[in-house]
Scaffold this motif. Structure first.
Motif, PDB file in Angstrom:
ATOM      1  N   ALA A 190       0.998  -1.524   0.465  1.00 53.14           N
ATOM      2  CA  ALA A 190      -0.315   0.093  -0.466  1.00 53.14           C
ATOM      3  C   ALA A 190       0.890   1.086  -0.068  1.00 53.14           C
ATOM      4  N   GLY A 191       2.299   1.767  -0.842  1.00 52.15           N
ATOM      5  CA  GLY A 191       2.906   2.902  -1.211  1.00 52.15           C
ATOM      6  C   GLY A 191       4.158   2.514   0.060  1.00 52.15           C
ATOM      7  N   ALA A 192       3.452   1.761   1.505  1.00 50.43           N
ATOM      8  CA  ALA A 192       4.889   1.927   2.479  1.00 50.43           C
ATOM      9  C   ALA A 192       5.869   0.805   2.448  1.00 50.43           C
ATOM     10  N   ARG A 193       7.277   1.564   2.965  1.00 49.10           N
ATOM     11  CA  ARG A 193       8.178  -0.409   2.827  1.00 49.10           C
ATOM     12  C   ARG A 193       8.264  -0.128   4.327  1.00 49.10           C
ATOM     13  N   PHE A 208       5.242 -11.712   0.028  1.00 51.01           N
ATOM     14  CA  PHE A 208       5.235 -11.116  -1.118  1.00 51.01           C
ATOM     15  C   PHE A 208       4.147 -11.282  -1.560  1.00 51.01           C
ATOM     16  N   PRO A 209       3.205 -10.834  -2.711  1.00 57.68           N
ATOM     17  CA  PRO A 209       2.117 -10.932  -3.628  1.00 57.68           C
ATOM     18  C   PRO A 209       1.970 -12.158  -4.023  1.00 57.68           C
ATOM     19  N   ALA A 210       1.155 -13.128  -3.544  1.00 57.15           N
ATOM     20  CA  ALA A 210       0.951 -13.728  -4.745  1.00 57.15           C
ATOM     21  C   ALA A 210       1.124 -13.791  -5.775  1.00 57.15           C
ATOM     22  N   THR A 269      -2.688  -6.155  -6.299  1.00 53.85           N
ATOM     23  CA  THR A 269      -2.737  -6.265  -4.538  1.00 53.85           C
ATOM     24  C   THR A 269      -2.606  -5.119  -3.347  1.00 53.85           C
ATOM     25  N   GLY A 270      -3.995  -5.135  -4.131  1.00 54.72           N
ATOM     26  CA  GLY A 270      -5.424  -4.430  -3.617  1.00 54.72           C
ATOM     27  C   GLY A 270      -5.340  -5.446  -2.613  1.00 54.72           C
ATOM     28  N   PRO A 271      -6.484  -4.204  -1.398  1.00 49.79           N
ATOM     29  CA  PRO A 271      -7.077  -4.648  -0.272  1.00 49.79           C
ATOM     30  C   PRO A 271      -7.974  -6.078  -0.701  1.00 49.79           C
ATOM     31  N   GLY A 272      -7.573  -6.846   0.057  1.00 45.64           N
ATOM     32  CA  GLY A 272      -7.842  -8.347  -0.237  1.00 45.64           C
ATOM     33  C   GLY A 272      -7.595  -9.364  -0.800  1.00 45.64           C
ATOM     34  N   ASP A 273      -6.509  -9.017  -1.780  1.00 46.61           N
ATOM     35  CA  ASP A 273      -5.656  -9.687  -2.844  1.00 46.61           C
ATOM     36  C   ASP A 273      -4.306 -10.245  -1.936  1.00 46.61           C
TER      37      ASP A 273
END
Length: 474
Positions: A151-154, A210-212, A217-221
């Motif tokens: 969400a844009g943060a590291r 990491f994202p699947a 990479t949105g909410p709920g993904d």
């Protein structure tokens, strides 16, 4: 390629031999993949840990660059430059790693910046950005930072374990590489799903999150968290958890929903990941199934696995497959019944026509893979070449993978000297080191029931030897 099959030729490991363990800091920078790894340049046993370095333009042919990062006497990494990740910050590749100056498993987070565009070496900052764990946690482990963006943060995940036996992943917000703020626990063993899948363990090492699907990479993904299970100096196995990342106060909390082994074999650990725009690449450390004395006599121990693409199938199950580039290792066809060369790939496709049909792929006389697709079972039987390692216990002669049952079967078997990596229906992997490496001839057969099968094989080699006759021996 020579006929020597005593060591892997196609995998990343120190060209000078000696010791290799965890993969560290995979990067794609200036048109090349860079991969680092834990390395003892003095002996083929753990200790005196440096970062070794190899790079590749295509994930097929790797060039060794020697030592990229060495411990500095009198600094927080004087006891070893332990595991971590790497990022490109303001155009400069930067290692974010564990500095170890203590003997109790508690490290600090340090930075080291590349001294030139080719990343021939890193120069460490003299002071850590995180000198140690937050006060009051009573930890027995604090190491292996891994950075990710959400969400844009590291953020950074750090492996940890509390005294008394509760593993944890600690979370930091990383506003800049030199500005870290503790944000609580990302996940600990109080979570029932994590306790069931990632236990027992005293600490969770080498977290990688990491994202699947990097394009979603949105909410709920869904996200995937890799954890390596450590107990009393025993590096046991690596698991994967799939779940959601949710806001939690000033931080995040990972809520796992399902998971299981990342690899069903016994020679895979400490996985790390490189997130690309359309996929996630994962490497692991493959240790030895022989005794330490045998490794010392051989002059080397450990290598990294081939890169794997990791994500999810549409039904939510784990997807794990060899990196798509690895078909480029295929050279000359290897007919069934041909003598095994030092490195090769076998691809088997089958459709079982009866329940309990068993299909076997024989790697010479000493190793056989048995698949029973309608029961969701895959077994690697190495009873002809049993492991000699006794740490922590003597090994059984068989490793077993389980997965979804059905009539269809696809196996990809990649062998490089003693290292065997098996991929089943892109849903399960099984990695084993077999010393001595398989010799003899290969064949595929239906040993029980009835099935339609098709098996192909190829020699595998480095670029100068691909397409040339190999040097097999029966």
């Amino acid at each position: 390629m020579t006929a020597d099959r005593t060591s892997p030729r196609l995998h990343v490991r120190p060209a000078a031999g000696q010791w290799c363990n965890d993969p560290n800091g995979p990067l794609f920078h200036d048109g090349r993949y860079h991969l680092f790894f834990q390395h003892n340049p003095e002996r083929p046993v753990w200790g005196g840990i440096h970062w070794g370095h190899a790079s590749s333009a295509d994930l097929l042919d790797w060039e060794d660059h020697g030592i990229a990062l060495a411990p500095t006497p009198g600094t927080p990494d004087s006891g070893g430059a332990w595991s971590g990740c790497a990022v490109v910050e303001d155009g400069v590749p930067t290692a974010v790693y564990t500095g170890m100056a203590r003997t109790d498993g508690i490290g600090s987070v340090m930075l080291a910046r590349a001294t030139d565009p080719a990343v021939t070496a890193f120069k460490a900052d003299p002071e850590p950005v995180v000198p140690g764990p937050p006060p009051g946690l009573d930890l027995i482990a604090f190491r292996d930072p891994y950075l990710f963006t959400h969400a844009g943060a590291r953020w950074a995940a750090i492996g940890a374990g509390h005294r008394g036996g509760r593993p944890d992943v600690l979370l930091y917000r990383v506003d800049t590489l030199t500005d870290w703020t503790y944000a609580g626990s990302l996940l600990d063993a109080a979570d029932p799903v994590a306790a069931r899948i990632a236990g027992p363990a005293a600490a969770w090492e080498c977290p990688a999150l990491f994202p699947a699907d990097p394009a979603r990479t949105g909410p709920g993904d869904p996200w995937i968290l890799l954890l390596s299970l450590w107990t009393d100096d025993i590096t046991y196995t690596t698991v994967q958890l799939t779940g959601a990342l949710r806001p939690d106060g000033e931080g995040l909390r990972f809520a796992p929903e399902r998971g299981g082994p990342l690899d069903h074999g016994r020679d895979f650990y400490a996985a790390t990941a490189l997130v690309e725009p359309d996929r996630v690449l994962v490497w692991g450390w493959s240790w030895e199934s022989r005794t330490e004395q045998e490794s010392v006599a051989a002059g080397w121990a450990g290598c990294l696995t081939h890169p794997r693409e990791v994500g999810l199938h549409p039904d939510g199950g784990l997807r794990i497959a060899p990196a798509r580039e690895l078909t480029g290792l295929r050279g000359r066809p290897l007919p069934a019944g041909a003598p095994l060369p030092p490195a090769y790939e076998i691809e088997l496709r089958a459709e079982a026509a009866l329940p309990d049909t068993e299909i076997a792929v024989r790697l010479g006389d000493d190793v056989v893979l048995r698949a029973t697709p309608t029961r969701g079972l895959l077994e690697l039987d190495r009873s002809g070449a049993p492991a000699t390692s006794t740490h922590p216990l003597p090994r059984a002669d068989r490793a077993v993978a389980t997965g979804p049952a059905g009539p269809g079967l696809r196996l990809r078997v990649l062998v490089d000297g003693p290292l065997i990596e098996v991929f089943w229906n892109d849903r399960a992997a099984l990695t084993e080191k077999v010393h001595p490496a398989p010799r003899g001839r290969w064949r595929a057969e239906t040993v029980r029931g009835k099935a339609r099968t098709d098996a192909l094989a190829w020699t595998c080699a480095t670029a100068p030897d691909r397409g040339r006759p190999s040097a097999p021996d029966a």
